[in-house]
Design a protein around this motif. Structure first.
Motif, PDB file in Angstrom:
ATOM      1  N   LEU A 112       0.830  -1.213   0.000  1.00 44.95           N
ATOM      2  CA  LEU A 112       0.000   0.000   0.000  1.00 44.95           C
ATOM      3  C   LEU A 112       0.860   1.257   0.000  1.00 44.95           C
ATOM      4  O   LEU A 112       0.532   2.251  -0.652  1.00 44.95           O
ATOM      5  CB  LEU A 112      -0.951  -0.014   1.204  1.00 44.95           C
ATOM      6  CG  LEU A 112      -2.092  -1.038   1.101  1.00 44.95           C
ATOM      7  CD1 LEU A 112      -2.847  -1.146   2.408  1.00 44.95           C
ATOM      8  CD2 LEU A 112      -3.054  -0.667  -0.025  1.00 44.95           C
ATOM      9  N   MET A 123       2.141   1.819  -3.370  1.00 46.52           N
ATOM     10  CA  MET A 123       1.021   2.284  -4.186  1.00 46.52           C
ATOM     11  C   MET A 123       0.790   3.776  -3.996  1.00 46.52           C
ATOM     12  O   MET A 123       0.598   4.526  -4.950  1.00 46.52           O
ATOM     13  CB  MET A 123      -0.229   1.511  -3.760  1.00 46.52           C
ATOM     14  CG  MET A 123      -1.209   1.244  -4.873  1.00 46.52           C
ATOM     15  SD  MET A 123      -2.646   0.434  -4.207  1.00 46.52           S
ATOM     16  CE  MET A 123      -2.207  -1.261  -4.352  1.00 46.52           C
ATOM     17  N   SER A 155       1.848   5.517  -7.275  1.00 46.20           N
ATOM     18  CA  SER A 155       0.622   5.640  -8.072  1.00 46.20           C
ATOM     19  C   SER A 155      -0.155   6.906  -7.743  1.00 46.20           C
ATOM     20  O   SER A 155      -0.769   7.498  -8.620  1.00 46.20           O
ATOM     21  CB  SER A 155      -0.293   4.439  -7.833  1.00 46.20           C
ATOM     22  OG  SER A 155       0.331   3.276  -8.240  1.00 46.20           O
ATOM     23  N   LEU A 203       3.197   4.406 -11.900  1.00 40.33           N
ATOM     24  CA  LEU A 203       2.806   3.009 -12.109  1.00 40.33           C
ATOM     25  C   LEU A 203       1.329   2.828 -11.770  1.00 40.33           C
ATOM     26  O   LEU A 203       0.825   3.481 -10.860  1.00 40.33           O
ATOM     27  CB  LEU A 203       3.645   2.098 -11.210  1.00 40.33           C
ATOM     28  CG  LEU A 203       5.127   1.945 -11.578  1.00 40.33           C
ATOM     29  CD1 LEU A 203       5.878   1.257 -10.449  1.00 40.33           C
ATOM     30  CD2 LEU A 203       5.293   1.170 -12.867  1.00 40.33           C
ATOM     31  N   PRO A 204       0.653   1.932 -12.478  1.00 40.78           N
ATOM     32  CA  PRO A 204      -0.761   1.697 -12.156  1.00 40.78           C
ATOM     33  C   PRO A 204      -0.888   1.001 -10.800  1.00 40.78           C
ATOM     34  O   PRO A 204      -0.087   0.112 -10.496  1.00 40.78           O
ATOM     35  CB  PRO A 204      -1.228   0.790 -13.289  1.00 40.78           C
ATOM     36  CG  PRO A 204       0.005   0.195 -13.853  1.00 40.78           C
ATOM     37  CD  PRO A 204       1.130   1.132 -13.601  1.00 40.78           C
ATOM     38  N   PRO A 205      -1.864   1.374  -9.997  1.00 40.40           N
ATOM     39  CA  PRO A 205      -1.980   0.759  -8.667  1.00 40.40           C
ATOM     40  C   PRO A 205      -2.345  -0.717  -8.712  1.00 40.40           C
ATOM     41  O   PRO A 205      -1.930  -1.475  -7.850  1.00 40.40           O
ATOM     42  CB  PRO A 205      -3.113   1.553  -7.991  1.00 40.40           C
ATOM     43  CG  PRO A 205      -3.579   2.570  -8.948  1.00 40.40           C
ATOM     44  CD  PRO A 205      -2.886   2.398 -10.252  1.00 40.40           C
ATOM     45  N   SER A 206      -3.144  -1.117  -9.698  1.00 37.59           N
ATOM     46  CA  SER A 206      -3.569  -2.517  -9.696  1.00 37.59           C
ATOM     47  C   SER A 206      -3.938  -2.969 -11.094  1.00 37.59           C
ATOM     48  O   SER A 206      -4.172  -2.155 -11.981  1.00 37.59           O
ATOM     49  CB  SER A 206      -4.765  -2.693  -8.766  1.00 37.59           C
ATOM     50  OG  SER A 206      -5.879  -2.003  -9.281  1.00 37.59           O
ATOM     51  N   THR A 239      -3.434  -6.213 -14.340  1.00 36.42           N
ATOM     52  CA  THR A 239      -2.432  -7.093 -14.968  1.00 36.42           C
ATOM     53  C   THR A 239      -2.332  -6.829 -16.475  1.00 36.42           C
ATOM     54  O   THR A 239      -1.941  -7.699 -17.238  1.00 36.42           O
ATOM     55  CB  THR A 239      -2.823  -8.582 -14.774  1.00 36.42           C
ATOM     56  OG1 THR A 239      -4.192  -8.740 -15.159  1.00 36.42           O
ATOM     57  CG2 THR A 239      -2.641  -9.052 -13.360  1.00 36.42           C
ATOM     58  N   TYR A 270       2.413  -3.337 -14.627  1.00 39.28           N
ATOM     59  CA  TYR A 270       1.503  -3.663 -13.520  1.00 39.28           C
ATOM     60  C   TYR A 270       2.165  -4.625 -12.522  1.00 39.28           C
ATOM     61  O   TYR A 270       1.718  -4.771 -11.401  1.00 39.28           O
ATOM     62  CB  TYR A 270       0.211  -4.310 -14.056  1.00 39.28           C
ATOM     63  CG  TYR A 270      -0.695  -3.339 -14.762  1.00 39.28           C
ATOM     64  CD1 TYR A 270      -1.807  -2.803 -14.120  1.00 39.28           C
ATOM     65  CD2 TYR A 270      -0.451  -2.940 -16.074  1.00 39.28           C
ATOM     66  CE1 TYR A 270      -2.654  -1.915 -14.762  1.00 39.28           C
ATOM     67  CE2 TYR A 270      -1.286  -2.051 -16.731  1.00 39.28           C
ATOM     68  CZ  TYR A 270      -2.383  -1.542 -16.070  1.00 39.28           C
ATOM     69  OH  TYR A 270      -3.216  -0.652 -16.702  1.00 39.28           O
ATOM     70  N   THR A 325      -4.310  -9.874  -3.775  1.00 45.47           N
ATOM     71  CA  THR A 325      -5.500  -9.129  -3.371  1.00 45.47           C
ATOM     72  C   THR A 325      -5.226  -7.630  -3.389  1.00 45.47           C
ATOM     73  O   THR A 325      -6.015  -6.854  -3.919  1.00 45.47           O
ATOM     74  CB  THR A 325      -5.956  -9.577  -1.960  1.00 45.47           C
ATOM     75  OG1 THR A 325      -6.106 -10.989  -1.978  1.00 45.47           O
ATOM     76  CG2 THR A 325      -7.273  -8.950  -1.572  1.00 45.47           C
ATOM     77  N   VAL A 326      -4.089  -7.233  -2.813  1.00 45.97           N
ATOM     78  CA  VAL A 326      -3.769  -5.802  -2.738  1.00 45.97           C
ATOM     79  C   VAL A 326      -3.647  -5.204  -4.140  1.00 45.97           C
ATOM     80  O   VAL A 326      -4.162  -4.123  -4.413  1.00 45.97           O
ATOM     81  CB  VAL A 326      -2.466  -5.583  -1.931  1.00 45.97           C
ATOM     82  CG1 VAL A 326      -1.936  -4.168  -2.108  1.00 45.97           C
ATOM     83  CG2 VAL A 326      -2.713  -5.861  -0.457  1.00 45.97           C
ATOM     84  N   PHE A 327      -2.982  -5.921  -5.055  1.00 44.85           N
ATOM     85  CA  PHE A 327      -2.754  -5.361  -6.384  1.00 44.85           C
ATOM     86  C   PHE A 327      -3.783  -5.837  -7.419  1.00 44.85           C
ATOM     87  O   PHE A 327      -3.593  -5.632  -8.610  1.00 44.85           O
ATOM     88  CB  PHE A 327      -1.332  -5.695  -6.860  1.00 44.85           C
ATOM     89  CG  PHE A 327      -0.270  -4.978  -6.077  1.00 44.85           C
ATOM     90  CD1 PHE A 327      -0.004  -3.639  -6.313  1.00 44.85           C
ATOM     91  CD2 PHE A 327       0.439  -5.614  -5.078  1.00 44.85           C
ATOM     92  CE1 PHE A 327       0.951  -2.962  -5.572  1.00 44.85           C
ATOM     93  CE2 PHE A 327       1.396  -4.954  -4.329  1.00 44.85           C
ATOM     94  CZ  PHE A 327       1.658  -3.620  -4.580  1.00 44.85           C
ATOM     95  N   ALA A 328      -4.871  -6.423  -6.923  1.00 47.60           N
ATOM     96  CA  ALA A 328      -5.961  -6.891  -7.795  1.00 47.60           C
ATOM     97  C   ALA A 328      -5.444  -7.716  -8.964  1.00 47.60           C
ATOM     98  O   ALA A 328      -5.828  -7.507 -10.113  1.00 47.60           O
ATOM     99  CB  ALA A 328      -6.812  -5.728  -8.293  1.00 47.60           C
ATOM    100  N   GLN A 375      -5.667 -11.061 -10.658  1.00 47.25           N
ATOM    101  CA  GLN A 375      -6.570 -12.218 -10.580  1.00 47.25           C
ATOM    102  C   GLN A 375      -5.801 -13.511 -10.837  1.00 47.25           C
ATOM    103  O   GLN A 375      -5.916 -14.123 -11.884  1.00 47.25           O
ATOM    104  CB  GLN A 375      -7.739 -12.058 -11.557  1.00 47.25           C
ATOM    105  CG  GLN A 375      -8.978 -11.516 -10.874  1.00 47.25           C
ATOM    106  CD  GLN A 375      -9.256 -10.070 -11.162  1.00 47.25           C
ATOM    107  OE1 GLN A 375      -8.408  -9.389 -11.687  1.00 47.25           O
ATOM    108  NE2 GLN A 375     -10.432  -9.603 -10.814  1.00 47.25           N
ATOM    109  N   TYR A 388      -5.530 -15.189  -5.235  1.00 44.69           N
ATOM    110  CA  TYR A 388      -6.764 -14.382  -5.177  1.00 44.69           C
ATOM    111  C   TYR A 388      -7.979 -15.290  -5.376  1.00 44.69           C
ATOM    112  O   TYR A 388      -8.987 -15.172  -4.673  1.00 44.69           O
ATOM    113  CB  TYR A 388      -6.683 -13.320  -6.274  1.00 44.69           C
ATOM    114  CG  TYR A 388      -7.856 -12.394  -6.353  1.00 44.69           C
ATOM    115  CD1 TYR A 388      -7.971 -11.309  -5.497  1.00 44.69           C
ATOM    116  CD2 TYR A 388      -8.854 -12.583  -7.308  1.00 44.69           C
ATOM    117  CE1 TYR A 388      -9.048 -10.449  -5.577  1.00 44.69           C
ATOM    118  CE2 TYR A 388      -9.930 -11.730  -7.392  1.00 44.69           C
ATOM    119  CZ  TYR A 388     -10.031 -10.665  -6.539  1.00 44.69           C
ATOM    120  OH  TYR A 388     -11.104  -9.829  -6.619  1.00 44.69           O
TER     121      TYR A 388
END
Lengths: 305, 507
Positions: A148, A151, A155, A161-164, A166, A171, A250-253, A255, A259
Motif C-alpha cells: 500500500l 502504491m 501511483s 505506475l498503475p496501482p492494480s 495485470t 503492472y 488481493t492488494v494489487f488486484a 486475478q 486471489y
C-alpha cells in the motif's frame, strides 16, 4: 541416485494424498455447503435439492474418492459460483501467478545472493550492516503495508505506475518488489552464513595457499557449497510466492491463483478451493523434490543419508 | 534532499524504462470507471445473486415496469399499461417500436419466452425467490400478454419492476445463459461491449434507447466496471485518477476522503436492516433462556442501540423499530419500542428467573464492532454473551436447525419495496422463522396474498405489532453506505443500493 530419487518421489506422492484428503475434509467444517450454495433466498426444499444434486448426501469418504479419482484425470469438477469447469478457471488464473512468482524469486535471488556474498566477505562493514538492516526490515514489514505504501508513493503521489491490474508488464513492478522483498532476508542471511562458514574452512585456506585466484575460490569452490541450503530455501520461498501470494494478489488486484483461492473460500466454492489447494500442494512438493534432487547432485553425501 | 534525489532517480528510471503515461479515467474520454468489490458469477441477470447483478439488470435490460424511486409509483417501461384482472392474473399492453441491442424487434414473444423460461425450475435460475411465484405467461396478441401467478400475489409489480429483465427470445434460445453472460443483449440504456469474466464489464450508451423510457436517455458514453476486492486499492485507484466511482467505503476512510478536493463523498441510507434474532420457539428442545419472552424483552431494554448507531454505525443510517424497512409497502413503525433501560432489563431478567443473568452464545458474521458493543451492554445487565463469529453459511445453518440463542442478522429484502420481502422470510413459517407464531403466519398469509391494499396494510400491522410485543426479534438500525466519486460527476445515491448510472452525467 536412482534409489534416492524413487524414495523422494514416493514420499512426495504420499504427502500430496494426505494434503488432498485434509483439504477435502477441512472445508466441510466451514458450514453446510448446500446452504452456502443456496444463498440467502434458499428454502429448505432448495437446500435438499442442492444436497442431492451435488452429492452432499453421500458419505464423505465416497465424496472424496470420487473427487480424487476425477482430479487425477484433470477433472476438478464445476465451480459452484461461475458454473464453468474449475480447470478452465485455473488455466486462466495460473499465468498471472506464475509471472508474479517467477519475477519475484528472480528479484529476490538477484539482490540477496550478491548481497549475502559481499556481506560475508566484508563482515561488519557498512555493506554488511546495510544488508542486515534490509533483512530485518524485510522480515518485520507486513507485505500488505509495504504494497500500500508503494502504491501511495508510485501511483498516487507520483503517478508513474498503475496501482492494480495485470494489463501490462508495468503492472507487475510493484507486486514483484513487495513479494520479492519478503523472500530476500532468508536467502541473504543463509548465503552470508554459509559463505562465512565455508570461507573459514580448511579447503579454502588450502586453495588460497595454492595461489588460486580469489574469484575462482569464491565462486567455484566456496559458493557451490554455501549455496546448498539456499537452494532448499529458495524452492520453499518460490512455492510460498506461488501459493502464499494471496495478500499481494488481493492488494494489487491480480486475478491469480491466490486471489482465486481467497475469493473461493469466501464464496464457499468448494470444488475451486479444493483444486487450488491440491495444485498448490503439488507445486510445493515438486519444488521441494527438485531442491532435494539438486542438492543431491551438488553434494553426493546427501544421497547416502 | 535524499528523498528528493530518490524520487527524481526513480522517475528518471521509470521514464527511461519506457513506462507509458498512464491512462486517466473520466470526463476526458467520456468513460465512467467504476469499481466493485465482488466479481460476478455471471452477467446473466438470472444467474447471479450479487448486488451488481441487480444494477446490471437496470443498465443492460428493461423490465415491463419501472419503479420511480422518488414517488414510489410503477411507471410503464416495456409495458405501456398493466392491470390486475383478478388476484392471480395481470395483463400488460406492450410498447411498440422498441428494439434490442442486436436489432431484434421487441414484442410479446420475448416477454412470454423470458417469463416462462426463468420460472421453470428445470432451468436452474439462481434467483428462485424472484421468479417462483409465476405460474405462466400467455400471448394475447403481438403486443399484449397475460401473466398468471401461482397464488394471489399483490407484490408482483414490485418484483417485475425490480428484477425481471426481458430477454430477446430468439437470441436467448440460441445462446442460453452462458452466451448471455459473455454477450449480454437487452433493450436497456446501455449495451454490452465487452465482458471479461471475473474481471471487467464494458458498456456503451444505447444511442437508440427508446425516448419514452422512464429511466431517461443516458448521458455518459461508456461505463467500465472492474472488480477489485481490496478497499484500500480501490481508494488508491480513485485517488490516482484511474477510477471515478467506488462504493461501500468504510466510514472512517470516507471521512478522510471527504476532505480531498477532487473527491465527493456521499453517505446514503440503505434498505438493509440489522436485527437481533432469537431462538424464541425452542425449535430443538434446548430450553434456552431466549425461549422466554421476558428475557427477550430484557435484551431489548439492555442494548442502547441509539448510542451504537450514533458512534459506530454513523452516517445516514436510521434506527429501526419494526421488522421491515420503513419505505416498504405495509411497513409500520407503530409498534412497541424497547427503550434503553438497564434497570428494567435487570428486573425483567429477575422475573424470568435469572437474577444473576446467564451465559449464552451470540452468533454473527459481519459488523463485529457492533456485536462487541452489544456484548458489552448485555454484560452490564448480567448476560455473559460469548461471540461466535462464523461464515454466513455456518450461522444460517445453525439458526435453521435451532442451535442459536441469539444472532445478529441482517436483511436487504433484495431491494423489494414490499414488507413481504422481509416478514415473509423471517416470520412466514419458513426455515428462517424462529418464532413460528401461528397468528403471525396467518396474518402474513392474508397480507401477502390480498389484492386489497387496506387489508394488506392492516394485516402487516397486526403481524408487526405482535412480532414487536413478543420480541421475536429486536430491530436495530439500517445499514448506510458511503459512495466516493470524482467531483466531475453528477450522481445521486438511493437507499435501494441501485446506482442509476443512466441518470448520471459529467459536470
Amino acid at each position: 541416485m536412482l534409489i534416492y530419487t524413487l524414495k523422494r518421489l514416493a514420499l512426495a506422492v504420499a504427502v500430496a494424498l494426505v494434503v488432498s484428503a485434509l483439504s477435502f475434509g477441512l472445508l466441510y467444517l466451514s458450514g453446510d455447503p448446500a446452504t452456502a450454495i443456496g444463498g440467502e433466498a434458499a428454502t429448505d426444499a432448495d437446500i435438499l435439492f442442492i444436497r442431492k444434486t451435488y452429492g452432499f448426501d453421500q458419505p464423505i469418504y465416497t465424496q472424496y474418492l470420487t473427487w480424487i479419482g476425477k482430479a487425477l484425470r484433470g477433472d476438478f469438477g464445476m465451480s459452484y459460483y461461475f458454473r464453468v469447469p474449475v480447470s478452465q478457471i485455473m488455466a486462466a488464473r495460473l499465468p498471472a501467478t506464475l509471472i508474479l512468482g517467477f519475477s519475484a524469486i528472480v528479484f529476490a535471488l538477484v539482490f540477496s545472493i550478491p548481497l549475502g556474498v559481499i556481506a560475508a566477505i566484508r563482515p561488519n562493514s557498512w555493506i554488511d550492516r546495510t544488508a542486515l538492516f534490509l533483512s530485518v526490515m524485510g522480515q518485520a514489514m507486513p507485505s500488505f503495508w509495504l504494497g500500500l505504501m508503494l502504491m501511495v508513493l508510485l501511483s498516487v503521489w507520483l503517478p508513474l505506475l498503475p496501482p492494480s491490474g495485470t494489463e501490462g508488464w508495468e503492472y507487475f513492478v510493484m507486486p514483484t518488489i513487495v513479494l520479492g522483498y519478503y523472500a530476500m532476508p532468508a536467502i541473504m542471511r543463509l548465503t552470508r552464513a554459509g559463505m562465512m562458514e565455508v570461507l573459514a574452512s580448511d579447503y579454502i585456506r588450502t586453495a588460497r595457499a595454492k595461489g588460486l585466484l580469489s574469484g575462482s575460490i569464491l565462486f567455484k569452490h566456496a559458493l557451490r557449497n554455501a549455496v546448498i541450503p539456499v537452494v532448499s530455501v529458495s524452492a520453499v520461498q518460490f512455492g510460498f510466492m506461488l501459493g502464499g501470494s494471496i495478500v499481494i494478489e488481493t492488494v494489487f488486484a491480480i486475478q491469480g491463483m491466490g486471489y482465486l483461492a481467497w475469493e473461493s473460500i469466501k464464496r464457499s466454492d468448494f470444488p475451486t478451493v479444493q483444486a487450488v489447494i491440491l495444485v498448490f500442494a503439488v507445486i510445493y512438493i515438486v519444488l521441494t523434490l527438485a531442491a532435494d534432487l539438486l542438492n543431491g547432485w551438488l553434494d553426493p553425501r546427501i544421497r547416502v543419508t | 534532499m535524499r528523498k528528493k534525489f530518490f524520487l527524481v532517480w526513480m522517475m528518471a528510471f521509470l521514464m527511461l524504462a519506457g513506462v507509458a503515461p498512464l491512462a486517466y479515467a473520466g470526463k476526458a474520454n467520456d468513460t465512467l470507471n467504476i469499481l466493485h468489490t465482488v466479481e460476478l458469477s455471471s452477467v446473466d441477470n438470472y444467474f447471479n445473486t450479487d448486488r451488481w447483478g441487480v444494477v446490471l439488470c437496470h443498465l443492460l435490460w428493461d423490465s415491463l415496469l419501472y419503479r420511480d424511486f422518488k414517488t414510489g409509483e410503477y411507471k410503464p417501461n416495456l409495458a405501456t399499461s398493466y392491470k390486475f384482472i383478478d388476484g392471480k392474473t395481470l395483463e400488460f399492453d406492450l410498447r411498440q417500436g422498441v428494439k434490442f441491442h442486436n436489432g431484434d424487434e421487441f414484442d410479446a414473444d420475448d416477454v412470454v419466452y423470458t417469463l416462462n423460461w426463468v420460472s421453470d425450475p428445470k432451468n436452474g435460475v439462481k434467483t428462485q425467490n424472484n421468479v417462483n411465484w409465476i405460474e405462466k405467461c400467455e400471448k394475447l396478441g403481438k403486443y399484449k400478454v397475460r401473466l398468471k401467478t401461482k397464488k394471489n400475489f399483490p407484490a408482483a409489480p414490485e418484483y417485475i419492476a425490480a428484477v425481471m429483465a426481458i430477454y430477446p427470445h430468439k437470441y436467448y434460445a440460441k445462446v442460453g445463459p452462458d452466451g448471455m453472460a459473455i454477450k449480454p443483449v437487452g433493450t436497456g440504456p446501455y449495451k454490452g461491449v465487452e465482458v471479461v469474466p471475473g474481471k471487467s464489464i464494458t458498456m456503451a450508451k444505447n444511442e437508440n434507447y427508446f425516448a419514452d423510457s422512464p429511466k431517461g436517455k443516458p448521458s455518459i458514453g461508456k461505463l467500465h466496471i472492474r472488480f477489485i476486492s481490496e478497499v484500500n486499492t480501490q481508494i488508491a485507484e480513485l485517488m490516482s485518477g484511474r477510477a471515478d466511482w467506488i462504493w461501500r467505503v468504510p466510514q472512517d476512510q470516507a471521512e478522510k476522503m471527504a476532505k480531498m478536493p477532487k473527491i465527493t463523498v456521499e453517505n446514503s441510507d440503505t434498505m438493509r436492516v440489522h436485527f437481533l434474532q432469537f431462538d424464541a420457539v425452542n425449535k430443538k428442545g434446548r430450553n434456552s433462556p431466549l425461549n422466554k419472552l421476558k428475557v427477550r424483552q430484557a435484551i431489548g431494554h439492555a442494548v442502547d442501540k441509539a448510542t451504537i448507531q450514533k458512534t459506530l454505525v454513523r452516517g445516514a443510517s436510521q434506527l429501526i423499530h419494526s421488522a421491515c424497512y420503513p419505505s416498504q409497502l405495509g411497513c409500520t413503525s407503530d409498534v412497541v419500542r424497547y427503550e434503553y433501560d438497564p434497570a428494567k432489563a435487570k428486573k425483567l431478567l429477575a422475573e424470568a428467573g435469572y437474577p444473576n443473568g446467564f451465559e449464552m452464545d451470540f452468533y454473527g458474521w459481519r459488523e463485529r464492532p457492533e456485536m462487541e458493543a452489544i456484548m458489552g451492554y448485555l454484560n452490564a445487565v448480567g448476560i455473559k454473551a460469548k461471540i461466535q463469529y462464523m461464515t454466513y453459511a455456518a450461522v444460517r445453518e445453525k439458526i435453521r436447525v435451532g442451535e442459536v440463542d441469539m444472532a445478529m442478522n441482517n436483511w436487504g429484502s433484495f431491494s423489494i419495496h414490499d414488507a413481504s420481502a422481509f416478514t415473509g422470510n423471517f416470520f412466514g413459517g419458513t426455515a428462517d422463522d424462529n418464532a413460528r407464531d401461528p397468528e403471525v403466519i396467518k396474518w402474513l398469509e392474508i397480507a401477502d396474498t390480498s389484492v386489497d391494499l387496506e387489508v394488506r396494510k392492516k394485516n402487516y400491522k397486526m403481524a408487526l405489532q405482535r412480532i414487536a410485543e413478543q420480541a421475536y426479534c429486536i430491530p436495530l438500525w439500517s445499514s448506510n453506505m458511503n459512495y466516493a466519486y470524482t467531483k466531475d460527476l453528477n450522481f445521486t445515491a438511493q437507499p435501494d443500493e441501485i446506482p442509476r448510472f443512466f441518470n448520471a452525467s459529467w459536470k
